[in-house]
Design an enzyme around this catalytic site. Structure first.
Site, short mmCIF file in Angstrom:
data_model
loop_
_atom_site.label_atom_id
_atom_site.label_comp_id
_atom_site.label_asym_id
_atom_site.label_seq_id
_atom_site.Cartn_x
_atom_site.Cartn_y
_atom_site.Cartn_z
N GLU A 92 -18.03 13.98 23.96
CA GLU A 92 -18.88 12.78 23.85
C GLU A 92 -18.19 11.53 24.39
OE1 GLU A 92 -16.94 13.08 19.66
OE2 GLU A 92 -17.50 14.40 21.32
N CYS A 141 -14.98 19.91 17.95
CA CYS A 141 -13.77 19.78 17.13
C CYS A 141 -13.92 20.63 15.86
CB CYS A 141 -13.49 18.30 16.83
SG CYS A 141 -11.81 18.00 16.24
N GLY A 157 -14.87 16.02 12.20
CA GLY A 157 -14.72 15.43 10.87
C GLY A 157 -13.44 15.91 10.23
N GLU A 162 -13.03 -9.50 24.25
CA GLU A 162 -13.88 -9.69 23.08
C GLU A 162 -13.01 -9.90 21.84
OE1 GLU A 162 -16.86 -7.19 20.13
OE2 GLU A 162 -16.29 -6.29 22.04
N HIS A 184 -13.42 16.50 22.34
CA HIS A 184 -14.54 15.58 22.10
C HIS A 184 -15.19 15.19 23.42
CE1 HIS A 184 -13.97 14.69 17.75
NE2 HIS A 184 -12.72 15.06 18.01
N SER A 224 -22.00 -11.40 11.68
CA SER A 224 -21.36 -10.31 12.42
C SER A 224 -22.43 -9.38 12.98
CB SER A 224 -20.41 -9.54 11.49
OG SER A 224 -21.13 -9.01 10.39
N THR A 252 -26.70 -22.17 15.19
CA THR A 252 -25.94 -22.18 16.45
C THR A 252 -25.15 -23.47 16.59
OG1 THR A 252 -27.48 -20.72 17.59
CG2 THR A 252 -26.18 -22.18 18.97
N LEU A 308 -23.62 -9.01 15.96
CA LEU A 308 -24.57 -9.61 16.90
C LEU A 308 -24.65 -8.83 18.21
CD1 LEU A 308 -24.11 -13.49 16.67
CD2 LEU A 308 -26.13 -12.16 16.06
#
Length: 546
Positions: free
Chosen positions: A517, A379, A352, A140, A515, A14, A191, A16
Site C-alpha cells: 500500500e 504483513c 497489525g 508543513e 506493505h 487541527s 481567521t 484542516l
C-alpha cells in the site's frame, strides 16, 4: 541549485488538511516541471511514530530507506513523484535527542544548551538539508498556531524567513472560515485571530488558504485581505470536495501556483494536470461496484489504514469500479463467526501487532480459502493465512506465531531472532530490548516464482516493496507446507526468507510479508491491489450469474 521554501502552518482548529493542501500545491508545481519535495515537522516528543498507537496517531508510513514517519508522507508520495526519505520527517523528540547526544559528546564546548539557539539551529539545519537538490521544498509544520509544542518550529522558520529572504521563502497559512446557519453567513473572525497569533511571533503570512464547507464569497475574501494584511489574490478559498484529487485543479484555478512562481522568479512551463483530470474522470465514472471486507484491529480509526484505503481506491480506478470498504472488527468475527463475512466480494487482512483479534483474522482467512473468495493478506495478514493453512490443511492443529503463543508446538511464524537455520538448528540473533527501531524496515528486493499469480501481477520475476515487521515465516515448516499445497511465490533477495504465499487452486488468494500500500498512487495504482480488486469484481460477476 538554489532551493525555495514554502512554509505551511495551520490555525483555528487541527485536521484542516495542511498535508493535502501542501501535497496538492506540490503536484501543481511538479506539473510545471519543477523538482519538488515536501517535509513534515511534528511537534510531539516521540522520536518517531513507530511505537505510537494507530488509534491515536493513524498509520505509520514507511519510506524506501526504512524511516517510520507520519501518515502525511503517504499523501505526499501519492501526489508527487518524489520519493520521501528520513530527511522528510522529524519530530521534537528527534531534535532533542540529537542535541542532547551532541551535548554529552561535548560538541557545544560547555555552553548552556537552550531552545534558542541550539534547538532552533538544529531544526533549521534539518530543513535546509531536506530541501537540498530541489527547486522548491514545501515544509508543513504540524499542530496549530498557538500550541506551545509548535513554538520552536515556528521560531525556526521565522529565522529562516529572515536569513533566506523573501525571494526564497513564502509563508502559507491554513485557517477555518466557518458557516453559521443561524446567521446565514461565513465568519472571518477566527481567521483574523489566527493570523494575529501568527504575526505576534513574527510571521506574516503571504498566502491564506481558507477552508470551509463552501466557497468564500468575494466580499469576505476582500475583508480577510484587509484585516489580515494579505493580498486579495493570495486569499484562496478551499471548499470541501468529494475527492482529494480535485484539490490541485481547485488551487490552480485560483492562481496559487502562478503566485508562487512569480514570487520566486521561477521560469517554468504551464501546469499540465491532464493526469489528474483522468483520475477524477475515472473516479466519477465507474462501471460497477465491489465490496471489500477489511478485517482489522484498529477499524474505529480509518486513518490507521490510510494507505490501504487509498490503494483500494486506486485499484478501483484502474479496474473502473467503485470500491466500498466494509470495516470489520476481527474480534466481531471471533464472537459471531463467518456470518459477518457474508456478502463480500473480497477480504483484505492488513498489518497489525498484538494478540487481540488475531483468531478473528485467522477465521477470515479460512472463510476466504474455503469459499473461493478473493483474499489479500498484508504483513500480519500473510502470517494469519499461513497459520490457518498450517492448522487446517497441513495437519498442524495448534500451529501459531510465537508472537501470540510462545509454547506452540508448531511455531510456523517466529521472531526475527528465532529463525531456524538450514540444518534445523534454532539460531538466536541479538535484538535490542527497545521496541523502537528493531524491525525489518524499508525497501527490499523480492524474487517471484515464475508462473505464480504474484509474477503475473507484477509482469516480471521480481519486485521491490517496503517492510515493517519483526516476525518471519519459520523455514523449518516450509517443505511441509509446500507438500500440503501452499505456494511460496516470493522470496527475499538471498532467497532465504518467505515474502509471499498464495494458493494454487483458488481464484485469487495472495499474501505478502511487505506493505504494498505504501507504493500505490492514484495515477499508477499497484499491481497486487489491481489484481485483488479485479478478482473481487470477477467473483461478483460469477455470483450474479448463479
Amino acid at each position: 541549485m538554489t532551493t525555495r521554501y514554502i512554509f505551511v502552518t495551520g490555525g483555528v482548529v487541527s485536521s484542516l488538511g495542511k498535508g493535502i493542501a501542501a501535497a496538492s500545491l506540490a503536484a501543481i508545481l511538479e506539473a510545471r516541471g519543477l523538482n519538488v519535495t515536501i517535509m513534515k515537522l511534528d511537534p510531539y516528543i516521540n522520536v518517531d511514530p513507530g511505537t505510537m498507537s494507530p488509534t491515536q496517531h493513524g498509520e505509520v508510513f514507511v519510506t524506501e530507506d526504512g524511516a517510520e514517519t507520519d501518515l502525511d508522507l503517504g499523501h505526499y508520495e501519492r501526489f508527487i513523484r518524489t520519493k520521501m526519505n528520513r530527511r522528510n520527517n522529524f519530530t521534537t523528540g528527534r531534535i532533542y535527542e540529537e542535541v542532547l547526544r551532541k551535548e554529552r559528546r561535548g560538541d557545544y564546548l560547555g555552553a548552556t544548551i537552550q531552545v534558542i539557539p541550539h534547538i532552533t539551529n538544529a531544526i533549521k539545519e534539518k530543513v535546509l538539508a531536506g530541501g537540498e537538490g530541489h527547486d522548491v521544498a514545501i515544509v508543513e509544520i504540524g499542530g496549530t498556531v498557538g500550541d506551545i509544542e509548535s513554538l520552536p518550529f515556528l521560531e525556526s522558520i521565522r529565522q529562516l524567513g529572515v536569513e533566506l529572504g523573501r525571494d526564497r521563502t513564502l509563508f502559507m497559512h491554513l485557517t477555518l472560515v466557518p458557516f453559521l446557519g443561524a446567521a446565514g453567513e461565513v465568519k472571518t473572525k477566527p481567521t483574523q485571530h489566527s493570523v494575529k497569533e501568527l504575526r505576534s511571533i513574527g510571521i506574516a503570512p503571504d498566502v491564506l488558504i481558507c477552508r470551509g464547507d463552501r466557497a468564500i464569497p468575494a466580499n469576505e475574501r476582500a475583508k480577510i485581505s484587509l484585516f489580515c494584511n494579505v493580498e486579495e489574490r493570495a486569499v484562496i478559498s478551499l471548499k470541501d470536495v468529494d475527492s482529494i484529487y480535485k484539490i490541485p485543479a481547485l488551487l490552480r484555478s485560483q492562481g496559487l501556483d502562478e503566485l508562487v512562481v512569480k514570487r520566486f522568479s521561477l521560469t517554468c512551463r504551464e501546469a499540465d494536470l491532464s493526469e489528474w483530470e483522468n483520475v477524477i474522470y475515472q473516479e466519477a465514472n465507474p462501471n460497477g461496484e465491489v465490496v471489500i471486507g477489511m478485517v482489522g484491529k484498529y477499524i474505529e480509526l480509518p486513518d490507521a489504514y490510510k494507505s490501504v484505503n487509498e490503494a483500494l481506491k486506486h485499484a478501483g480506478l484502474k479496474n473502473r469500479v467503485s470500491v466500498t470498504i466494509k470495516y470489520i472488527d476481527s474480534q466481531t468475527v471471533e464472537a459471531k463467526g463467518d456470518e459477518v463475512l457474508q456478502g463480500l466480494d473480497g477480504i483484505l487482512v492488513p498489518g497489525g501487532f498484538g494478540e487481540r483479534g488475531v483468531e478473528g483474522k485467522i477465521l477470515a482467512a479460512k472463510f476466504a480459502r474455503e469459499n473461493n473468495l478473493p483474499y489479500f493478506g498484508i504483513c500480519l495478514g500473510m502470517q494469519v493465512a499461513l497459520i490457518e493453512f498450517a492448522r487446517n490443511v497441513a495437519g498442524m492443529a495448534d500451529a501459531h506465531s510465537t508472537e501470540f503463543n510462545k509454547a506452540t508446538p508448531f511455531p510456523v511464524v517466529g521472531l526475527i531472532t528465532e529463525w531456524v537455520d538450514e540444518e534445523g538448528n534454532v539460531e538466536q540473533r541479538h535484538e535490542a530490548s527497545d521496541l523502537g527501531g528493531t524491525m525489518r524496515l524499508g525497501a527490499q528486493l523480492c524474487h517471484l516464482l515464475e508462473g505464480s499469480k504474484a509474477a503475473q501481477a507484477y509482469k516480471g520475476n521480481s519486485c521491490v516493496e517496503r517492510h515493517r515487521h519483526r516476525y518471519e515465516v519459520n523455514n523449518k515448516y516450509k517443505e511441509r507446507l509446500e507438500q500440503a499445497g501452499l505456494v511460496f511465490s516470493g522470496l527475499s533477495s538471498d532467497r532465504k526468507l518467505v515474502e509471499m504465499i498464495e494458493l494454487k487452486d483458488h481464484p485469487w488468494f495472495v499474501a505478502g510479508q511487505f506493505h504494498p500500500e505504501f507504493t500505490s498512487t492514484p495515477r499508477d495504482g499497484h499491481p497486487l491491489f489491481e489484481g485483488f480488486v479485479a478478482a473481487a469484481s470477477a467473483h461478483q460477476k460469477r455470483d450474479l450469474k448463479k
